[in-house]
Design a protein around this motif. Structure first.
Motif, short mmCIF file in Angstrom:
data_model
loop_
_atom_site.label_atom_id
_atom_site.label_comp_id
_atom_site.label_asym_id
_atom_site.label_seq_id
_atom_site.Cartn_x
_atom_site.Cartn_y
_atom_site.Cartn_z
N UNK A 1 21.60 23.44 116.90
CA UNK A 1 22.30 22.38 117.67
C UNK A 1 22.62 21.20 116.76
N UNK A 2 21.70 20.84 115.88
CA UNK A 2 21.97 19.72 114.97
C UNK A 2 23.09 20.05 114.01
N UNK A 3 23.12 21.28 113.53
CA UNK A 3 24.19 21.68 112.61
C UNK A 3 25.54 21.69 113.33
N UNK A 4 25.55 22.13 114.59
CA UNK A 4 26.78 22.11 115.39
C UNK A 4 27.25 20.68 115.60
N UNK A 5 26.31 19.79 115.88
CA UNK A 5 26.66 18.38 116.12
C UNK A 5 27.22 17.73 114.87
N UNK A 6 26.72 18.13 113.70
CA UNK A 6 27.26 17.58 112.46
C UNK A 6 28.70 18.04 112.23
N UNK A 7 28.97 19.29 112.57
CA UNK A 7 30.32 19.81 112.37
C UNK A 7 31.28 19.30 113.43
N UNK A 8 30.81 19.20 114.68
CA UNK A 8 31.63 18.73 115.81
C UNK A 8 30.89 17.58 116.50
N UNK A 9 31.02 16.35 115.99
CA UNK A 9 30.28 15.22 116.57
C UNK A 9 30.63 14.95 118.04
N UNK A 10 31.83 15.33 118.46
CA UNK A 10 32.25 15.05 119.84
C UNK A 10 31.50 15.92 120.86
N UNK A 11 30.86 16.99 120.44
CA UNK A 11 30.11 17.83 121.38
C UNK A 11 28.61 17.62 121.26
N UNK A 12 28.19 16.62 120.50
CA UNK A 12 26.78 16.40 120.25
C UNK A 12 25.96 16.30 121.53
N UNK A 13 26.39 15.48 122.48
CA UNK A 13 25.63 15.25 123.70
C UNK A 13 25.56 16.53 124.54
N UNK A 14 26.68 17.20 124.70
CA UNK A 14 26.68 18.39 125.55
C UNK A 14 25.87 19.53 124.94
N UNK A 15 25.98 19.72 123.64
CA UNK A 15 25.23 20.81 123.01
C UNK A 15 23.73 20.51 123.04
N UNK A 16 23.36 19.24 122.85
CA UNK A 16 21.95 18.86 122.91
C UNK A 16 21.38 19.10 124.31
N UNK A 17 22.12 18.76 125.34
CA UNK A 17 21.65 18.99 126.72
C UNK A 17 21.48 20.48 127.01
#
Length: 141
Positions: free
Chosen positions: A94-110
């Motif tokens: 999830x952290x790696x995804x958030x680094x690549x796509x910061x706009x989905x950080x909140x949704x992917x973390x949830x």
């Protein structure tokens, strides 16, 4: 090579009634009749059916729906260019995804937090599982 050709000739080409009778006699079936052949054939078919039925009745592996949904999420992210490594933990992924796509950080973390609660929590709540399923289905990149 000649010995191979001779063996082939004796066992395949020259296989006649006498050789068949000698072969059956060596198996202990020297006095065989059509009724006995039919009985052995039926016995073989019955044995096959019993083994097949036993294989069909064995318990199926239980499917972990939570993990299956997580893998669906991983496939969606892989199509977007973030492929999860086999050894990668959900939070690290999830952290790696958030680094690549910061706009989905909140949704992917949830979604990942919900996955971890369902997968490693003390009890699985059906309502929480349905919410997780909806979140994975609605997730878009």
């Amino acid at each position: 090579w000649d010995l191979t050709n001779l063996s082939w000739y004796r066992w395949v080409v020259d296989y006649g009634k006498e050789r068949q009778e000698r072969f059956l006699a060596s198996l202990g079936l020297d006095d065989i009749s059509w009724g006995r052949v039919l009985g052995l054939l039926l016995l073989g078919v019955l044995l096959f059916v019993l083994v097949y039925a036993a294989l069909l009745r064995r318990p199926k592996k239980s499917v972990d729906r939570t993990h299956a949904l997580y893998l669906r999420l991983c496939r969606k992210l892989a199509r977007a260019g973030v492929v999860r490594a086999a050894h990668e933990a959900p939070l690290a992924f999830a952290q790696r995804c958030a680094r690549k796509y910061p706009d989905i950080n909140v949704s992917i973390q949830r979604i990942i937090e919900r996955y971890l609660r369902l997968r490693y929590g003390e009890r699985i709540d059906a309502q929480e599982l349905r919410a997780f399923k909806r979140a994975v289905k609605a997730f878009k990149i």
